[in-house]
Design a protein around this motif. Structure first.
Motif, PDB file in Angstrom:
ATOM      1  N   LYS A  14      -7.946 -15.594   1.998  1.00  0.00           N
ATOM      2  CA  LYS A  14      -6.974 -14.466   1.336  1.00  0.00           C
ATOM      3  C   LYS A  14      -7.236 -14.547  -0.539  1.00  0.00           C
ATOM      4  CE  LYS A  14      -3.639 -15.061   3.768  1.00  0.00           C
ATOM      5  NZ  LYS A  14      -3.150 -14.063   4.308  1.00  0.00           N
ATOM      6  N   CYS A  15      -6.481 -13.148  -0.115  1.00  0.00           N
ATOM      7  CA  CYS A  15      -7.387 -12.843  -1.801  1.00  0.00           C
ATOM      8  C   CYS A  15      -6.330 -11.580  -2.026  1.00  0.00           C
ATOM      9  CB  CYS A  15      -9.017 -12.491  -2.120  1.00  0.00           C
ATOM     10  SG  CYS A  15      -9.042 -11.007  -0.726  1.00  0.00           S
ATOM     11  N   GLU A  16      -6.990 -11.119  -3.218  1.00  0.00           N
ATOM     12  CA  GLU A  16      -5.385 -10.191  -3.678  1.00  0.00           C
ATOM     13  C   GLU A  16      -5.984  -8.702  -2.895  1.00  0.00           C
ATOM     14  OE1 GLU A  16      -4.270 -10.523  -7.850  1.00  0.00           O
ATOM     15  OE2 GLU A  16      -4.694 -12.839  -7.766  1.00  0.00           O
ATOM     16  N   SER A  17      -4.896  -7.607  -3.510  1.00  0.00           N
ATOM     17  CA  SER A  17      -5.668  -6.708  -3.415  1.00  0.00           C
ATOM     18  C   SER A  17      -5.983  -5.754  -4.368  1.00  0.00           C
ATOM     19  CB  SER A  17      -4.780  -5.941  -2.398  1.00  0.00           C
ATOM     20  OG  SER A  17      -3.933  -4.925  -2.844  1.00  0.00           O
ATOM     21  N   GLY A  18      -6.697  -4.761  -3.977  1.00  0.00           N
ATOM     22  CA  GLY A  18      -7.317  -4.217  -5.163  1.00  0.00           C
ATOM     23  C   GLY A  18      -9.337  -4.018  -5.210  1.00  0.00           C
ATOM     24  N   ASN A  19      -9.227  -2.158  -5.355  1.00  0.00           N
ATOM     25  CA  ASN A  19     -10.357  -1.701  -5.387  1.00  0.00           C
ATOM     26  C   ASN A  19     -11.282  -1.462  -6.730  1.00  0.00           C
ATOM     27  OD1 ASN A  19     -10.606  -1.686  -2.101  1.00  0.00           O
ATOM     28  ND2 ASN A  19      -8.748  -0.455  -2.883  1.00  0.00           N
ATOM     29  N   ILE A  20     -12.332  -1.611  -6.625  1.00  0.00           N
ATOM     30  CA  ILE A  20     -13.537  -1.315  -8.512  1.00  0.00           C
ATOM     31  C   ILE A  20     -14.042  -0.139  -7.599  1.00  0.00           C
ATOM     32  CG2 ILE A  20     -13.858  -3.744  -9.143  1.00  0.00           C
ATOM     33  CD1 ILE A  20     -16.462  -3.536  -7.590  1.00  0.00           C
ATOM     34  N   LYS A  21     -13.856   1.181  -8.547  1.00  0.00           N
ATOM     35  CA  LYS A  21     -14.964   1.718  -8.447  1.00  0.00           C
ATOM     36  C   LYS A  21     -16.654   1.608  -8.056  1.00  0.00           C
ATOM     37  CE  LYS A  21     -13.078   5.957 -10.154  1.00  0.00           C
ATOM     38  NZ  LYS A  21     -12.903   6.400  -8.793  1.00  0.00           N
ATOM     39  N   VAL A  22     -17.071   2.395  -6.802  1.00  0.00           N
ATOM     40  CA  VAL A  22     -18.207   2.414  -5.909  1.00  0.00           C
ATOM     41  C   VAL A  22     -18.678   3.082  -5.674  1.00  0.00           C
ATOM     42  CG1 VAL A  22     -18.482  -0.326  -5.731  1.00  0.00           C
ATOM     43  CG2 VAL A  22     -16.666   0.862  -3.910  1.00  0.00           C
ATOM     44  N   PRO A  23     -19.928   3.343  -5.682  1.00  0.00           N
ATOM     45  CA  PRO A  23     -20.403   4.947  -4.882  1.00  0.00           C
ATOM     46  C   PRO A  23     -20.729   4.974  -3.319  1.00  0.00           C
ATOM     47  CG  PRO A  23     -22.844   3.275  -5.719  1.00  0.00           C
ATOM     48  CD  PRO A  23     -20.768   3.113  -6.173  1.00  0.00           C
TER      49      PRO A  23
END
Ligand SMILES: [Mg+2]
Lengths: 184, 165
Positions: free
Chosen positions: A156-165
């Motif tokens: 279980k983790c938080e939602s969220g994204n990083i910029k990735v190619p």
């Protein structure tokens, strides 16, 4: 912690194993963090990471870790009874459950609401099901590999994204080098 | 010889050792035969796209896979056929019950039957149609062709082939 933090933390563990990685951001993140031949990146076909991983685990003896998401498991729920009834002790299904469809803009999934994927996996007949918090994922994954028992981990983790190619590698190249890693 | 046994003999002779199935009355005999063979790992799937994922994994693990399903599954699996099996260039023999053809008692089956070959053609999937018993003699060559060219290949088997309902 968000999914990419987990992937960064478990990358040294994944490095020595065959990994089937879910479509979209999970594959793009893993590719950016630690690209290697033993990673099979899904470029399409949402939902089938666990099925590909199980097929691979049943076909050969090396440990296989299928990295899946809560949204993808929801889209292919039929996979859980198939896993439960075709036990491959070299198979680990790691569901990174951030309660959202990350790759499409973090729309909430039912797994982030009333539905417990760990409870569903158990109800489907999976014997070793562990729900953990993001920070424990590495330890639990290591223990699952060492146990030599088929294990389903729901992290279980938080939602969220990083910029990735995006991954521009040709799918046949991904598949070919992966098959050499499987056979090697 | 029993046609179901003959089909599975061809599977085994072509080293197919991982078979996923979604149930079908017409293909019931073949599925029973698959289950009975020690050379084959039989893994029933709940949906045909799931089955194609299993087959992709088994193929990458060094086994020759096959899927047994109904033609309605073409509607279910187009995305998987295109973005997994074809995109990554994987072989997959698909033994398909061609429901909705002559002798079909269930009207709804005809609705998918009229689209089956058009969809397969649109997907550029090599397609063979078993209508008479002797058509099955080509199965061995079809399987060899499938693993030669690394494509999904459809083998449609209709009610006349199976001797009616
Ligand atoms: Mg998610």
């Amino acid at each position: 912690m968000i999914r990419s933090d987990i992937l960064r933390e478990i990358a040294p563990i994944l490095r020595d194993q065959l990994v089937v990685c879910n479509i979209g951001l999970p594959s793009q993140e893993l590719h950016m963090i630690d690209d290697n031949a033993a990673n099979f990146y899904m470029l399409g076909t949402m939902g089938l990471s666990s099925s590909i991983g199980l097929g691979l685990a049943l076909a050969q003896p090396k440990t296989v870790i299928a990295i899946d998401g809560d949204g993808s498991v929801l889209t292919n729920f039929g996979t859980l009874p198939t896993i439960a009834n075709n036990v491959a002790d070299n198979f680990i299904l790691l569901i990174i459950d951030n309660g959202s469809y990350g790759s499409t803009g973090d729309q909430p999934t039912y797994a982030g609401k009333r539905t417990s994927l760990a409870a569903v996996a158990k109800a489907c007949g999976c014997e070793n099901v562990i729900e953990c918090q993001a920070a424990e994922t590495g330890k639990i994954l290591r223990e699952a590999i060492d146990s030599g028992k088929m294990t389903v981990i729901v992290s279980k983790c938080e939602s969220g994204n990083i910029k990735v190619p995006v991954i521009t590698m040709d799918p046949v190249v991904i598949r070919d080098r992966f098959m050499k890693a499987v056979a090697g | 010889m029993n046609i179901s046994k003959q089909i599975v003999d061809d599977f085994v002779a072509n080293d197919i050792s991982f078979v996923t199935t979604v149930p079908c009355k017409q293909l019931g005999g073949v599925i029973e035969e698959v289950e009975a063979r020690p050379e084959i790992y039989h893994i029933p799937s709940n949906k045909e796209d799931e089955g194609m994922g299993l087959c992709a994994g088994a193929f990458m693990g060094g086994k020759r896979p096959a899927i047994i399903m109904q033609n309605t599954a073409i509607g279910v699996t187009i995305n998987t056929l295109v973005t997994l099996t074809q995109f990554y260039r994987m072989p997959l023999p698909m033994l398909i019950s061609y429901r909705g053809e002559l002798k079909e008692p269930v009207a709804c089956q005809a609705e998918m039957a009229v689209h089956t070959k058009a969809l397969l053609a649109q997907l550029s999937i090599p397609t063979y149609h078993f209508h008479k018993k002797e058509d099955a003699q080509e199965l061995d060559a079809i399987l060899k062709y499938t693993f030669m060219c690394n494509k999904p290949v459809a083998i449609l088997t209709d009610a006349t082939f199976w001797g009616g309902y």
